[in-house]
Design an enzyme around this catalytic site. Sequence first.
Site, PDB file in Angstrom:
ATOM      1  N   SER A 190      34.376  30.602  36.425  1.00 31.99           N
ATOM      2  CA  SER A 190      34.431  29.970  37.742  1.00 31.99           C
ATOM      3  C   SER A 190      33.381  30.633  38.624  1.00 31.99           C
ATOM      4  O   SER A 190      32.825  31.687  38.280  1.00 31.99           O
ATOM      5  CB  SER A 190      35.821  30.156  38.358  1.00 31.99           C
ATOM      6  OG  SER A 190      36.028  31.526  38.690  1.00 31.99           O
ATOM      7  N   GLY A 240      45.091  25.421  35.696  1.00 30.31           N
ATOM      8  CA  GLY A 240      44.713  24.730  34.475  1.00 30.31           C
ATOM      9  C   GLY A 240      43.491  23.851  34.582  1.00 30.31           C
ATOM     10  O   GLY A 240      43.028  23.322  33.567  1.00 30.31           O
ATOM     11  N   ALA A 241      42.927  23.697  35.785  1.00 27.50           N
ATOM     12  CA  ALA A 241      41.770  22.806  35.932  1.00 27.50           C
ATOM     13  C   ALA A 241      40.570  23.321  35.152  1.00 27.50           C
ATOM     14  O   ALA A 241      39.889  22.556  34.453  1.00 27.50           O
ATOM     15  CB  ALA A 241      41.423  22.651  37.408  1.00 27.50           C
ATOM     16  N   GLY A 242      40.305  24.626  35.253  1.00 26.59           N
ATOM     17  CA  GLY A 242      39.189  25.193  34.507  1.00 26.59           C
ATOM     18  C   GLY A 242      39.414  25.140  33.011  1.00 26.59           C
ATOM     19  O   GLY A 242      38.463  24.968  32.234  1.00 26.59           O
ATOM     20  N   ASP A 243      40.664  25.262  32.590  1.00 24.44           N
ATOM     21  CA  ASP A 243      40.991  25.162  31.163  1.00 24.44           C
ATOM     22  C   ASP A 243      40.761  23.735  30.661  1.00 24.44           C
ATOM     23  O   ASP A 243      40.189  23.533  29.585  1.00 24.44           O
ATOM     24  CB  ASP A 243      42.448  25.556  30.933  1.00 24.44           C
ATOM     25  CG  ASP A 243      42.780  26.906  31.552  1.00 24.44           C
ATOM     26  OD1 ASP A 243      41.934  27.812  31.491  1.00 24.44           O
ATOM     27  OD2 ASP A 243      43.889  27.043  32.109  1.00 24.44           O
ATOM     28  N   ASN A 267      34.355  17.960  33.669  1.00 24.58           N
ATOM     29  CA  ASN A 267      34.662  17.724  35.080  1.00 24.58           C
ATOM     30  C   ASN A 267      35.715  16.632  35.241  1.00 24.58           C
ATOM     31  O   ASN A 267      36.589  16.719  36.109  1.00 24.58           O
ATOM     32  CB  ASN A 267      33.390  17.329  35.836  1.00 24.58           C
ATOM     33  CG  ASN A 267      32.484  18.516  36.114  1.00 24.58           C
ATOM     34  OD1 ASN A 267      32.875  19.663  35.974  1.00 24.58           O
ATOM     35  ND2 ASN A 267      31.247  18.231  36.492  1.00 24.58           N
TER      36      ASN A 267
END
Length: 342
Positions: A190, A240-243, A267
């Site tokens: 990130s 969990g968005a980055g995962d 994305n």
Amino acid sequence: MTLTPPPSQQTPNSPHRRVLIVGNYCHDVLIQNNTVVAETLGGAASFISNVLDSSSVSCDLISKVGRDFKYDVAHPPIVAPEMATTVFEAYFDLGIGHSDRVLKRVAACDPILPSDIPDSRFDIGMAVGVGGEILPETLEKMVEICDVVAVDIQALIRVFDPVDGAVKLVDLKESGFSHLMGKIGFLKASSDEALFMDVEEMRCLCCVVVTSGEKGCRIYDKDDETVVPPFVAKQVDPTGAGDSFLGGLVVGLVEGLDVPDAALLGNLFGSVTVEHIGQPKFDLTMLQRVKDEVQRRKKQCNLSSSHNNDHDEFHARLSPARFQESPLQPKILVNGHLCDRS
């Protein structure tokens, strides 16, 4: 930029399985104003396998939990009978538009050892620990058996306060993993985590992908720097968005897309995830339209006589597919059960 394993990781004529995911499942507890709002299945491995399974990408998952593990999962974990499942408490404001949160690891399961990982060969390995369960020797084993390894930097640089378990970050050079960076294919971080490494140094060793939430992501390799645009989302929970982003990126790579196009898929999946509390359930119509657009994009690139660096058209075609499902999940997951938001 295309997916090409380093010479040291290429082993022609050996049978391969698709993707190996290494990281522990967790129990996530979401807390607002000293009140438990939800308890959900957590861990990067759970979000990533959800994306890969939904996209029909074959994967093996190595995870450890305690006997207290609460959830039925598609990829059964290794049970460490003397240990508790890793637990994270997330303290944050669930109001839309707020992403600040404080994470605390209040219980930790056993680390994943090299001996826990199969000796089979894989196209892509994913080192995605969240609670300190990835050891340097574990990552070394993954490098040996995977053509390309993608690493989430949180698996390497997270440390935990000995009193309350608060998550802190250390510089990558102090993590005990820096000597392996020249052997991996991708390092995802990130924008906050990227402050704990030298991006210019790392981009000479591997492809670095830095995510910036609603601003999309940026890709760094030796020769290029590419900005990949975001998809509009109404944020409910950033967990969990980055995962999911990393899962979508790997789906794109498996499908044969170049890295910027694969990052667009990342994305997209990340934008859906932030609109949910807990594991998102991806709409089947959306998934089919995304698959159709991926095939269209591959055909377009194959027919082009020159490398197509303009990804705007692919983004424009994915956007309608992205909004096949309702903008906000109508229910939340509490103690493993769906409940009304009210």
